[in-house]
Design a protein around this motif. Structure first.
Motif, mmCIF file in Angstrom:
data_model
loop_
_atom_site.group_PDB
_atom_site.id
_atom_site.type_symbol
_atom_site.label_atom_id
_atom_site.label_comp_id
_atom_site.label_asym_id
_atom_site.label_seq_id
_atom_site.Cartn_x
_atom_site.Cartn_y
_atom_site.Cartn_z
ATOM 1 N N SER A 22 0.712 -0.953 -0.184
ATOM 2 C CA SER A 22 0.132 0.097 -0.092
ATOM 3 C C SER A 22 0.611 1.299 -0.044
ATOM 4 C CB SER A 22 -0.708 0.050 1.305
ATOM 5 O OG SER A 22 -1.807 1.088 1.198
ATOM 6 N N LYS A 23 1.807 1.101 0.793
ATOM 7 C CA LYS A 23 2.530 2.519 0.797
ATOM 8 C C LYS A 23 3.416 2.601 -0.473
ATOM 9 C CE LYS A 23 3.832 2.454 5.682
ATOM 10 N NZ LYS A 23 5.040 2.544 6.767
ATOM 11 N N HIS A 75 8.437 11.222 0.408
ATOM 12 C CA HIS A 75 7.638 10.280 0.993
ATOM 13 C C HIS A 75 8.629 9.282 1.379
ATOM 14 C CE1 HIS A 75 3.669 8.190 1.238
ATOM 15 N NE2 HIS A 75 4.190 7.942 2.365
ATOM 16 N N THR A 99 2.648 1.756 -3.330
ATOM 17 C CA THR A 99 1.659 1.972 -4.607
ATOM 18 C C THR A 99 1.578 3.482 -4.330
ATOM 19 O OG1 THR A 99 0.608 -0.226 -4.334
ATOM 20 C CG2 THR A 99 -0.928 1.513 -5.579
ATOM 21 N N SER A 100 1.142 4.039 -3.060
ATOM 22 C CA SER A 100 1.140 5.287 -2.862
ATOM 23 C C SER A 100 2.135 6.146 -3.408
ATOM 24 C CB SER A 100 0.873 5.799 -1.421
ATOM 25 O OG SER A 100 -0.429 5.168 -0.897
ATOM 26 N N VAL A 101 3.403 5.930 -3.154
ATOM 27 C CA VAL A 101 4.474 6.436 -3.539
ATOM 28 C C VAL A 101 4.558 6.516 -5.167
ATOM 29 C CG1 VAL A 101 6.855 6.474 -3.592
ATOM 30 C CG2 VAL A 101 5.905 6.326 -1.535
ATOM 31 N N SER A 102 4.368 5.366 -5.758
ATOM 32 C CA SER A 102 4.260 5.290 -7.156
ATOM 33 C C SER A 102 3.380 6.161 -7.874
ATOM 34 C CB SER A 102 4.206 3.922 -7.669
ATOM 35 O OG SER A 102 2.954 3.432 -7.291
ATOM 36 N N LEU A 103 2.133 6.338 -7.213
ATOM 37 C CA LEU A 103 1.056 7.170 -7.684
ATOM 38 C C LEU A 103 1.536 8.576 -7.610
ATOM 39 C CD1 LEU A 103 -2.180 5.363 -6.923
ATOM 40 C CD2 LEU A 103 -1.376 5.875 -9.232
ATOM 41 N N GLU A 104 2.062 8.830 -6.474
ATOM 42 C CA GLU A 104 2.457 10.288 -6.129
ATOM 43 C C GLU A 104 3.601 10.567 -7.203
ATOM 44 O OE1 GLU A 104 4.394 10.044 -2.302
ATOM 45 O OE2 GLU A 104 2.187 10.286 -1.254
#
Length: 92
Positions: free
Chosen positions: A20-21, A64, A23-28
């Protein structure tokens, strides 16, 4: 008996948290560049907004990631200090 350096969560729960973390960084990192590309095509400003979006996404994502690394190191030190304290008490 669970190891003292292990949290009470299962390995699957920890893996899910890390996925989850990440994936969030890659989307950011990716979404600002895609938004910049979309705005470039809409306003005919190519490649400026794509470049700005990519730069902002990179800065945000790296910030991040660094924050996550510091947090992981802090938790690791806390666990290490806790285990050192327990071994010191058993020696006494």
């Amino acid at each position: 008996m669970p190891r003292p350096d292990r949290q009470t969560r299962s390995s699957l729960a920890e893996a899910h948290q890390w996925v989850s973390k990440l994936t969030s960084v890659s989307l950011e990192m990716a979404l600002p560049a895609f938004l910049g590309h979309w705005l470039d095509s809409k306003w005919d400003t190519s490649p400026w907004l794509t470049a700005v979006g990519a730069l902002l996404g990179f800065i945000t994502g790296m910030t991040h990631l660094l924050h996550m690394a510091k947090e992981a190191e802090r938790k690791e030190r806390k666990i290490k200090d806790r285990s050192n304290g327990e071994s010191d008490e058993s020696v006494k």
